[in-house]
Design an enzyme around this catalytic site. Sequence first.
Site, PDB file in Angstrom:
ATOM      1  N   THR A  69       4.765  11.523  -9.899  1.00 35.60           N
ATOM      2  CA  THR A  69       3.610  11.277 -10.705  1.00 35.60           C
ATOM      3  C   THR A  69       2.418  12.485 -10.536  1.00 35.60           C
ATOM      4  O   THR A  69       3.039  13.350 -10.002  1.00 35.60           O
ATOM      5  CB  THR A  69       2.872   9.797 -10.372  1.00 35.60           C
ATOM      6  OG1 THR A  69       1.707   9.796 -11.299  1.00 35.60           O
ATOM      7  CG2 THR A  69       2.214   9.824  -8.790  1.00 35.60           C
ATOM      8  N   LYS A  73       4.861  15.822 -12.223  1.00 33.15           N
ATOM      9  CA  LYS A  73       6.060  15.547 -13.395  1.00 33.15           C
ATOM     10  C   LYS A  73       6.563  16.884 -14.069  1.00 33.15           C
ATOM     11  O   LYS A  73       7.720  16.516 -14.558  1.00 33.15           O
ATOM     12  CB  LYS A  73       5.181  14.684 -14.327  1.00 33.15           C
ATOM     13  CG  LYS A  73       4.941  13.215 -13.949  1.00 33.15           C
ATOM     14  CD  LYS A  73       4.355  12.542 -15.181  1.00 33.15           C
ATOM     15  CE  LYS A  73       3.969  11.116 -14.549  1.00 33.15           C
ATOM     16  NZ  LYS A  73       3.479  10.212 -15.816  1.00 33.15           N
ATOM     17  N   ASN A  94       9.461  11.557 -14.897  1.00 33.30           N
ATOM     18  CA  ASN A  94       8.802  10.638 -13.960  1.00 33.30           C
ATOM     19  C   ASN A  94       9.646   9.913 -13.209  1.00 33.30           C
ATOM     20  O   ASN A  94       9.358   9.294 -12.324  1.00 33.30           O
ATOM     21  CB  ASN A  94       7.828   9.671 -14.629  1.00 33.30           C
ATOM     22  CG  ASN A  94       8.570   8.624 -15.489  1.00 33.30           C
ATOM     23  OD1 ASN A  94       9.799   8.749 -15.783  1.00 33.30           O
ATOM     24  ND2 ASN A  94       8.075   7.308 -15.423  1.00 33.30           N
ATOM     25  N   GLY A 133      -5.543  11.307 -27.023  1.00 30.86           N
ATOM     26  CA  GLY A 133      -5.266  11.840 -25.999  1.00 30.86           C
ATOM     27  C   GLY A 133      -4.035  12.886 -26.074  1.00 30.86           C
ATOM     28  O   GLY A 133      -3.367  12.497 -27.091  1.00 30.86           O
ATOM     29  N   ALA A 134      -4.117  14.024 -25.232  1.00 26.95           N
ATOM     30  CA  ALA A 134      -2.619  14.713 -25.620  1.00 26.95           C
ATOM     31  C   ALA A 134      -2.043  15.178 -24.057  1.00 26.95           C
ATOM     32  O   ALA A 134      -1.240  16.183 -23.895  1.00 26.95           O
ATOM     33  CB  ALA A 134      -3.001  15.877 -26.089  1.00 26.95           C
TER      34      ALA A 134
HETATM   35  P1  NDP Z   1      -3.287  13.246 -18.417  1.00 23.34           P
HETATM   36  O1  NDP Z   1      -4.300  13.546 -17.470  1.00 23.34           O
HETATM   37  O2  NDP Z   1      -2.088  14.052 -18.415  1.00 23.34           O
HETATM   38  O3  NDP Z   1      -3.948  13.002 -19.828  1.00 23.34           O
HETATM   39  C1  NDP Z   1      -5.133  12.280 -20.071  1.00 23.34           C
HETATM   40  C2  NDP Z   1      -5.540  12.809 -21.628  1.00 23.34           C
HETATM   41  O4  NDP Z   1      -6.820  11.883 -21.811  1.00 23.34           O
HETATM   42  C3  NDP Z   1      -5.775  14.072 -21.885  1.00 23.34           C
HETATM   43  O5  NDP Z   1      -5.803  14.489 -23.117  1.00 23.34           O
HETATM   44  C4  NDP Z   1      -7.532  14.010 -21.593  1.00 23.34           C
HETATM   45  O6  NDP Z   1      -8.061  15.265 -22.003  1.00 23.34           O
HETATM   46  C5  NDP Z   1      -7.751  13.036 -22.051  1.00 23.34           C
HETATM   47  N1  NDP Z   1      -8.889  12.479 -21.741  1.00 23.34           N
HETATM   48  C6  NDP Z   1      -9.450  12.247 -20.397  1.00 23.34           C
HETATM   49  N2  NDP Z   1     -10.832  11.819 -20.258  1.00 23.34           N
HETATM   50  C7  NDP Z   1     -11.236  11.694 -21.683  1.00 23.34           C
HETATM   51  C8  NDP Z   1     -12.507  11.359 -22.400  1.00 23.34           C
HETATM   52  N3  NDP Z   1     -13.496  11.012 -21.682  1.00 23.34           N
HETATM   53  N4  NDP Z   1     -12.616  11.400 -23.621  1.00 23.34           N
HETATM   54  C9  NDP Z   1     -11.536  11.951 -24.367  1.00 23.34           C
HETATM   55  N5  NDP Z   1     -10.134  12.111 -23.722  1.00 23.34           N
HETATM   56  C10 NDP Z   1     -10.108  12.067 -22.591  1.00 23.34           C
HETATM   57  O7  NDP Z   1      -3.021  11.751 -18.018  1.00 23.34           O
HETATM   58  P2  NDP Z   1      -1.657  10.916 -18.378  1.00 23.34           P
HETATM   59  O8  NDP Z   1      -1.547  11.056 -19.913  1.00 23.34           O
HETATM   60  O9  NDP Z   1      -0.650  10.974 -17.496  1.00 23.34           O
HETATM   61  O10 NDP Z   1      -2.484   9.471 -18.172  1.00 23.34           O
HETATM   62  C11 NDP Z   1      -3.257   8.909 -18.881  1.00 23.34           C
HETATM   63  C12 NDP Z   1      -3.377   7.376 -18.679  1.00 23.34           C
HETATM   64  O11 NDP Z   1      -2.028   6.559 -18.938  1.00 23.34           O
HETATM   65  C13 NDP Z   1      -3.777   7.099 -17.215  1.00 23.34           C
HETATM   66  O12 NDP Z   1      -5.035   6.228 -17.298  1.00 23.34           O
HETATM   67  C14 NDP Z   1      -2.628   6.319 -16.872  1.00 23.34           C
HETATM   68  O13 NDP Z   1      -3.147   5.135 -15.849  1.00 23.34           O
HETATM   69  C15 NDP Z   1      -2.031   5.811 -17.785  1.00 23.34           C
HETATM   70  N6  NDP Z   1      -0.539   5.678 -17.700  1.00 23.34           N
HETATM   71  C16 NDP Z   1       0.057   4.434 -17.906  1.00 23.34           C
HETATM   72  C17 NDP Z   1       1.137   3.994 -17.609  1.00 23.34           C
HETATM   73  C18 NDP Z   1       1.627   2.844 -17.587  1.00 23.34           C
HETATM   74  O14 NDP Z   1       2.824   2.713 -17.365  1.00 23.34           O
HETATM   75  N7  NDP Z   1       1.053   1.741 -18.223  1.00 23.34           N
HETATM   76  C19 NDP Z   1       2.157   5.330 -17.536  1.00 23.34           C
HETATM   77  C20 NDP Z   1       1.589   6.762 -17.467  1.00 23.34           C
HETATM   78  C21 NDP Z   1       0.153   6.751 -17.857  1.00 23.34           C
HETATM   79  P3  NDP Z   1      -8.612  16.369 -20.890  1.00 23.34           P
HETATM   80  O15 NDP Z   1      -7.337  17.051 -20.615  1.00 23.34           O
HETATM   81  O16 NDP Z   1      -9.564  17.153 -21.737  1.00 23.34           O
HETATM   82  O17 NDP Z   1      -9.365  15.612 -19.698  1.00 23.34           O
END
Ligand code: NDP
Length: 287
Positions: A69, A73, A94, A133-134
């Site tokens: 995690t 990753k 992962n 999100g990205a």
């Molecule tokens: P990352 O940090 O890789 O990506 C998060 C994304 O969300 C980025 O694009 C980030 O932009 C954006 N973001 C964060 N805060 C904000 C905001 N306030 N407004 C707009 N965009 C925002 O995280 P992950 O993709 O790994 O994980 C994201 C979520 O997915 C986590 O909460 C995790 O718990 C969940 N998840 C759930 C899984 C499941 O099995 N249910 C598996 C994997 C993940 P920036 O880079 O600009 O911050």
Amino acid sequence: MKEQNYLDSLVGVFGHPVSENPGVIIQEAAFKDLGLNLWRFLTIDVTPGDLGDAIKGLKAFNMKGINCTIPHKIEVMKYLDDVAESAKHIGAVNTIVNEGGRLVGHNTDGQGFMIALEEAGVNPNNKNIVILGAGGAARAISVEMSLAGASKITIVNRLEDRPFGDSLMSVLKNDLKMDADYVDWTETYDVPEDADILVNATPLGLYPNIHEKPNINYDTLRRDLYVQDVIPNPAYTPFLAEAEARGCAWQSGMGMLVNQAALNIEMWTGLTPDKSLMIKAFEDAVG
Ligand code: NDP
């Protein structure tokens, strides 16, 4: 005399920080139910500088595999002998399976998400998808949606995160020949009228920030839009409450979580776990 075998079969998770990762709760509940009494899931805090040594340790301990995690990753890929096709497109691993000393990387986040969609009776084939999100989750989901035949994918992402968004666009457009759009998320986002599936792949709403929700115009959610969150804790987020209030069908991130964990168990042990029992173990643990 009873058979005397005390040799543990080890799996687990490498992360940093990792103390709140619920993998152990879900996986050990399944091991117990499957009668895998010598299987252990270890939650291991590995700093980025120690990842190479941790992989050597995994091999030395003959661990059956490991989850990776944040922040490992992407970095972990350089230590692996092989990486599954979808994980290559996603650019992140992962789950690692130790196949007799050969380490093979997979990405079960996206696969777990797709199984959850299927269980909800939703087929992304020929559908117009909007993903908020990205990051890692958005990447895994968009690649799997593309491989499943989505007609269009729109990534809505913060300006500060543009380089990561650009690299995802390149994978979708150039590698997967996808009709893909990128929206700079600088103001309240209106969900397009022709969207079929909306996914929150940001951490907004995740414990402890349980009152947060993505900055979108919720009045643009139509009744026939399917809405999916990635947040498993709490399972019912303000984002989903808004969708429900507008009559949309929705699913929480719990389905994704339990399905990716079930896939890990199948890859490591060859056995199929009882997912309802895994969900119950998680709900009991988080209260
Ligand atoms: P990352 O940090 O890789 O990506 C998060 C994304 O969300 C980025 O694009 C980030 O932009 C954006 N973001 C964060 N805060 C904000 C905001 N306030 N407004 C707009 N965009 C925002 O995280 P992950 O993709 O790994 O994980 C994201 C979520 O997915 C986590 O909460 C995790 O718990 C969940 N998840 C759930 C899984 C499941 O099995 N249910 C598996 C994997 C993940 P920036 O880079 O600009 O911050």
